[in-house]
Design a protein around this motif. Structure first.
Motif, PDB file in Angstrom:
ATOM      1  N   TYR A 197      40.764  45.371  43.627  1.00 60.19           N
ATOM      2  CA  TYR A 197      39.953  44.484  42.743  1.00 60.19           C
ATOM      3  C   TYR A 197      40.967  44.048  41.546  1.00 60.19           C
ATOM      4  O   TYR A 197      41.107  42.641  41.380  1.00 60.19           O
ATOM      5  N   TYR A 198      41.835  44.656  40.962  1.00 64.24           N
ATOM      6  CA  TYR A 198      42.687  43.917  39.972  1.00 64.24           C
ATOM      7  C   TYR A 198      43.787  43.094  40.671  1.00 64.24           C
ATOM      8  O   TYR A 198      44.026  42.047  39.882  1.00 64.24           O
ATOM      9  N   ALA A 199      44.179  43.649  41.718  1.00 67.31           N
ATOM     10  CA  ALA A 199      45.284  42.723  42.398  1.00 67.31           C
ATOM     11  C   ALA A 199      44.558  41.338  42.894  1.00 67.31           C
ATOM     12  O   ALA A 199      45.318  40.301  42.660  1.00 67.31           O
ATOM     13  N   GLN A 200      43.552  41.378  43.197  1.00 66.27           N
ATOM     14  CA  GLN A 200      42.763  40.150  43.507  1.00 66.27           C
ATOM     15  C   GLN A 200      42.585  39.232  42.400  1.00 66.27           C
ATOM     16  O   GLN A 200      42.733  38.127  42.168  1.00 66.27           O
ATOM     17  N   ALA A 201      42.092  39.912  41.239  1.00 60.71           N
ATOM     18  CA  ALA A 201      41.759  39.164  39.854  1.00 60.71           C
ATOM     19  C   ALA A 201      43.313  38.632  39.578  1.00 60.71           C
ATOM     20  O   ALA A 201      43.192  37.226  39.021  1.00 60.71           O
ATOM     21  N   ILE A 202      44.318  39.156  39.537  1.00 55.19           N
ATOM     22  CA  ILE A 202      45.513  38.529  39.084  1.00 55.19           C
ATOM     23  C   ILE A 202      46.066  37.647  40.164  1.00 55.19           C
ATOM     24  O   ILE A 202      46.334  36.482  39.683  1.00 55.19           O
ATOM     25  N   HIS A 203      45.696  37.678  41.476  1.00 56.20           N
ATOM     26  CA  HIS A 203      46.083  36.545  42.497  1.00 56.20           C
ATOM     27  C   HIS A 203      45.176  35.466  42.423  1.00 56.20           C
ATOM     28  O   HIS A 203      45.787  34.161  42.251  1.00 56.20           O
ATOM     29  N   ASN A 204      44.015  35.651  41.834  1.00 60.86           N
ATOM     30  CA  ASN A 204      43.048  34.492  41.528  1.00 60.86           C
ATOM     31  C   ASN A 204      43.456  33.647  40.397  1.00 60.86           C
ATOM     32  O   ASN A 204      43.096  32.447  40.305  1.00 60.86           O
ATOM     33  N   LYS A 205      44.460  34.330  39.558  1.00 61.05           N
ATOM     34  CA  LYS A 205      44.769  33.581  38.239  1.00 61.05           C
ATOM     35  C   LYS A 205      46.087  32.817  38.698  1.00 61.05           C
ATOM     36  O   LYS A 205      46.532  32.094  37.878  1.00 61.05           O
ATOM     37  N   GLY A 206      46.587  32.915  39.783  1.00 58.93           N
ATOM     38  CA  GLY A 206      47.650  32.143  40.159  1.00 58.93           C
ATOM     39  C   GLY A 206      48.976  32.821  40.508  1.00 58.93           C
ATOM     40  O   GLY A 206      49.973  32.214  40.643  1.00 58.93           O
TER      41      GLY A 206
END
Length: 128
Positions: free
Chosen positions: A24-33
């Protein structure tokens, strides 16, 4: 307060901190660029000013910051939750040395959810 210190001093004590949360955290960071898809948090060092001590002044003087201080190292998730807080260390210590002395690297390896079959999760250290 001391009875809860273990919650921030040992990653293995965090039952909610599991593979699903890392994803979940990794996806959130990836989604921010972020270009990588396996970064789940950030290591940060903080220096807090103190009055000049009467003993061991040179241990607490940070030549980089140019004041007397104590330092802390934390690992922060993208939602602002601090999952690890280590310190206090004398202000003279370099962040890399604090990282080695804190043992956080060993804790990350011991936490089984950090090394999965298909993806190795990591944290990023600021270089400032």
């Amino acid at each position: 307060m001391e009875e809860h210190a273990v919650l921030l001093n040992n990653l293995n004590s965090l039952q909610w901190f599991n593979r699903e949360k890392l994803e979940y955290y990794a996806q959130a960071i990836h989604n921010k660029g972020a270009p990588m898809n396996n970064c789940w948090g950030f290591i940060d060092g903080t220096a807090r000013k103190i009055c000049r001590p009467s003993e061991n002044q040179e241990e607490y003087y940070s030549g980089h910051k140019r004041y007397h201080c104590i330092k802390f190292q934390s690992i922060i998730c993208p939602d602002g939750i601090i999952v690890s807080l280590k310190g206090a260390y004398p202000g003279r210590r370099h962040d890399a040395r604090i990282f080695r002395e804190s043992g956080i690297s060993e804790e990350l390896v011991q936490k089984t959810c950090f090394d999965t079959d298909d993806l190795f999760y990591l944290v990023i250290k600021d270089m400032g």
